[in-house]
Design a protein around this motif. Structure first.
Motif, PDB file in Angstrom:
ATOM      1  N   LYS A 173      25.849  48.685  39.648  1.00  0.00           N
ATOM      2  CA  LYS A 173      27.219  49.171  39.536  1.00  0.00           C
ATOM      3  C   LYS A 173      27.968  48.939  40.846  1.00  0.00           C
ATOM      4  O   LYS A 173      27.476  49.268  41.920  1.00  0.00           O
ATOM      5  CB  LYS A 173      27.209  50.666  39.202  1.00  0.00           C
ATOM      6  N   ALA A 174      29.166  48.376  40.759  1.00  0.00           N
ATOM      7  CA  ALA A 174      29.998  48.194  41.943  1.00  0.00           C
ATOM      8  C   ALA A 174      30.695  49.508  42.268  1.00  0.00           C
ATOM      9  O   ALA A 174      31.282  50.151  41.397  1.00  0.00           O
ATOM     10  CB  ALA A 174      31.029  47.103  41.692  1.00  0.00           C
ATOM     11  N   ASP A 175      30.616  49.897  43.538  1.00  0.00           N
ATOM     12  CA  ASP A 175      31.230  51.146  43.988  1.00  0.00           C
ATOM     13  C   ASP A 175      31.905  50.894  45.326  1.00  0.00           C
ATOM     14  O   ASP A 175      31.269  50.945  46.375  1.00  0.00           O
ATOM     15  CB  ASP A 175      30.167  52.249  44.106  1.00  0.00           C
ATOM     16  N   LEU A 194      29.893  41.954  43.921  1.00  0.00           N
ATOM     17  CA  LEU A 194      29.133  41.917  42.675  1.00  0.00           C
ATOM     18  C   LEU A 194      28.875  40.484  42.226  1.00  0.00           C
ATOM     19  O   LEU A 194      27.769  40.144  41.789  1.00  0.00           O
ATOM     20  CB  LEU A 194      29.899  42.692  41.598  1.00  0.00           C
ATOM     21  N   ARG A 208      26.999  39.882  33.600  1.00  0.00           N
ATOM     22  CA  ARG A 208      28.089  40.773  33.993  1.00  0.00           C
ATOM     23  C   ARG A 208      28.692  41.360  32.718  1.00  0.00           C
ATOM     24  O   ARG A 208      29.418  40.687  31.986  1.00  0.00           O
ATOM     25  CB  ARG A 208      29.133  40.015  34.799  1.00  0.00           C
ATOM     26  N   LYS A 211      33.627  44.340  34.599  1.00  0.00           N
ATOM     27  CA  LYS A 211      34.043  43.947  35.943  1.00  0.00           C
ATOM     28  C   LYS A 211      33.304  44.722  37.031  1.00  0.00           C
ATOM     29  O   LYS A 211      33.197  44.249  38.172  1.00  0.00           O
ATOM     30  CB  LYS A 211      35.547  44.128  36.120  1.00  0.00           C
ATOM     31  N   SER A 212      32.745  45.884  36.670  1.00  0.00           N
ATOM     32  CA  SER A 212      32.054  46.712  37.665  1.00  0.00           C
ATOM     33  C   SER A 212      30.547  46.811  37.435  1.00  0.00           C
ATOM     34  O   SER A 212      29.872  47.555  38.151  1.00  0.00           O
ATOM     35  CB  SER A 212      32.650  48.128  37.682  1.00  0.00           C
ATOM     36  N   TYR A 213      30.013  46.084  36.453  1.00  0.00           N
ATOM     37  CA  TYR A 213      28.603  46.241  36.120  1.00  0.00           C
ATOM     38  C   TYR A 213      27.900  44.900  35.877  1.00  0.00           C
ATOM     39  O   TYR A 213      28.442  44.004  35.235  1.00  0.00           O
ATOM     40  CB  TYR A 213      28.425  47.080  34.852  1.00  0.00           C
TER      41      TYR A 213
END
Length: 251
Positions: A173-175, A194, A208, A211-213
């Motif tokens: 996960k992008a954080d 990412l 992917r 967009k965040s995972y």
């Protein structure tokens, strides 16, 4: 499953070798073997997985540690550090010809050993990825975390870099500026975009999903029109990923 960095010790002084092994194991490294001559080291390298080699320059064999360094450079893509009591100019110049990833002069403390190993691994990753050594100290964590082997990747937890098998990664996960790498029972933080991290993972397993995972498709437990479920975590998915999953299920 977490796998510590695996180290081979090549040192002909048994007392020093045992002391080094104790210090390294206390830190959390795994000692693959502890040998005294060139020939034994060559055999270990051929038959076992080794991430880094610590080499005394003077060995109990006709061939020296410098010969072993040359053998490693020509046959393996792993870093090595010379650990020696010789710091005279002639010895150093001779050692430089095989481009060691570090040079540690005896006697040394546990912290010296730890620092030399971590910097050697980090700089080695930089050379491998970029063709030249990074000079910024602040890049060390990112470089080491991006180190990729054929079946695994290194991620940092506290003061150690652990090898994580690709199959154990469930999702990423992008954080903000960090990535949260999730395994079955642990989470690790990695500083990387990412998109760049996805390129380091096996394409047949990791996609992917949003967009965040990034997700490992082998760990998907359930799916609906908007989400997938992995280990009781609901992850949003894009339209493209949903179509890909449905297509894969029907093929």
């Amino acid at each position: 499953m977490e796998q510590p960095i695996r180290i081979l010790i090549v040192e002909d002084n048994v007392i020093i070798a045992d002391d080094m092994q104790s210090m390294l194991e206390e830190i959390g490294y795994e000692i693959v073997d502890n040998v005294i001559v060139y020939e034994q080291a060559v055999e270990v390298l051929k038959n076992k997985e080794v991430d880094l080699v610590l080499i005394d320059i003077i060995l109990a064999s006709d061939k020296t540690g410098i010969d072993l360094g040359k053998h490693i450079r020509e046959n393996y893509n792993i870093p090595f550090i010379f650990v020696t009591s010789n710091s005279d100019r002639a010895t150093v110049e001779n050692a430089k010809t095989v481009k060691p990833n570090g040079y540690l002069v005896k006697p040394f403390e546990q912290q010296d050993l730890y620092t030399s190993i971590e910097i050697a691994l980090s700089n080695f990753t930089s050379v491998k990825n970029n063709g030249a050594s990074e000079s910024q100290e602040e890049e060390d964590d990112r470089l080491m975390s991006n180190k990729v082997l054929k079946d695994s990747i290194f991620v940092k937890k506290q003061h150690l870099y652990y090898r994580i098998q690709f199959g154990d990664i469930q999702f990423i996960k992008a954080d903000n500026v960090y990535l949260e790498v999730n395994t079955i029972d642990k989470k690790f933080l990695v500083r990387s975009p990412l998109k760049d991290y996805l390129e380091k993972l096996p394409q047949q397993k990791f996609y992917r999903a949003h967009k965040s995972y990034i997700v490992n498709v082998d760990h998907i437990d359930a799916i609906n029109s908007k989400d997938i479920l992995i280990n009781n975590t609901l992850i949003p998915i894009s339209k493209e990923f949903k179509e890909f999953i449905i297509s894969a299920m029907n093929s």
